[in-house]
Design an enzyme around this catalytic site. Structure first.
Site, PDB file in Angstrom:
ATOM      1  N   ASP A 108      14.777  -9.273 -25.113  1.00 10.87           N
ATOM      2  CA  ASP A 108      16.174  -9.761 -25.463  1.00 10.87           C
ATOM      3  C   ASP A 108      17.019  -8.456 -25.558  1.00 10.87           C
ATOM      4  OD1 ASP A 108      14.895 -12.205 -25.526  1.00 10.87           O
ATOM      5  OD2 ASP A 108      14.444 -12.245 -27.908  1.00 10.87           O
TER       6      ASP A 108
HETATM    7  N1  URA Z   1       9.565 -12.273 -27.721  1.00  8.45           N
HETATM    8  C1  URA Z   1      11.037 -12.436 -28.417  1.00  8.45           C
HETATM    9  O1  URA Z   1      11.163 -13.054 -29.083  1.00  8.45           O
HETATM   10  N2  URA Z   1      11.919 -11.558 -27.874  1.00  8.45           N
HETATM   11  C2  URA Z   1      11.403 -10.524 -26.836  1.00  8.45           C
HETATM   12  O2  URA Z   1      12.298  -9.742 -26.633  1.00  8.45           O
HETATM   13  C3  URA Z   1      10.121 -10.343 -26.401  1.00  8.45           C
HETATM   14  C4  URA Z   1       9.270 -11.172 -26.831  1.00  8.45           C
END
Ligand code: URA
Length: 235
Positions: free
Chosen positions: A102
């Site tokens: 993310d």
């Molecule tokens: N899980 C999440 O919630 N965000 C990420 O960036 C990776 C795994």
């Protein structure tokens, strides 16, 4: 393959640059000045440009300590993308991220231009565990460990059993998941009533984030070392 293809796939030189370099007699094949861009060469030939030997490389594998504020894509209209951080010398490989973190997640990200590698590593069948360090808004307890270990049903997928290890500061934990679904770690914590306030990926399979890597730093890794590490661990 053609000499100009060999050089352009292994360096930042364009075919046009190579044509000019050949004219300037700056390119040699096994010590002999090259005359034409379409000269046929093989992976074992010694190709030099301006006296510097070039090793043939079609694919490249990079590891990044991704900072927050970048999306895991190669282009975007509104946000900075992880490939903006790729050093100039690797730009011509047109790498892309393997899986996604993310925008507000930090940590280990692999980039490559090898589509088959990407497919293999992201395939759920490979069961490559990803390990994250998470900071939560509330303390975790044994019930959370059990809930993660039981697997979780979501409307779009079922999370396989995940290992949750609570740190001394119980608002911090490590979690190992088998998949890499959209917001998976955040959604799993949400399920047990916690909000992730900071998330960092620290390992993919047996490949660990090198603690010495600065945020935004990118390093090349050899394919055989990378695959040995990735598959060296996991269930
Ligand atoms: N899980 C999440 O919630 N965000 C990420 O960036 C990776 C795994």
């Amino acid at each position: 393959m053609r000499l100009d293809k060999f050089i352009s796939e292994s360096t930042a030189y364009s075919r046009k640059d190579i044509k000019a370099l050949i004219k300037q007699k700056a390119v040699s094949v096994n010590g002999i000045i090259a005359a034409k861009p379409d000269e046929k060469v093989g992976a074992d030939d010694k190709i030099s440009v301006n006296g510097q030997e070039i090793s043939y490389k079609k694919f490249v594998y990079l590891i990044m300590n991704k900072p927050q504020g970048y999306i895991s894509a190669t282009e975007d209209k509104h946000y900075k993308v992880v490939t903006d951080l790729v050093p100039e010398e690797y730009r011509h490989y047109n790498v892309f991220p393997v899986g996604r973190l993310d925008i507000d997640t930090e940590g280990l990200l692999i980039l490559t231009n090898d589509g088959a590698f990407d497919h293999a590593v992201t395939s759920p069948k490979k069961n490559i565990y990803k390990k994250y360090f998470a900071r939560l808004d509330r303390e975790c307890d044994e019930k959370d460990v059990n809930a993660f270990m039981a697997g979780m049903e979501f409307k779009d997928f079922t999370a396989k059993p995940a290992r949750l290890t609570i740190c001394d500061d119980r608002k911090e934990a490590y979690v190992e998941i088998a998949e890499g679904k959209f917001h998976q770690v955040k959604r799993m914590f949400e399920r047990v009533g916690k909000t992730v306030v900071y998330l960092k990926r620290v390992a993919i399979g047996g490949l660990e984030l090198d603690g010495g890597m600065q945020l935004g730093e990118v390093k090349e890794i050899d394919h055989s070392i990378l695959t040995a590490k990735l598959y060296g661990k996991g269930d």
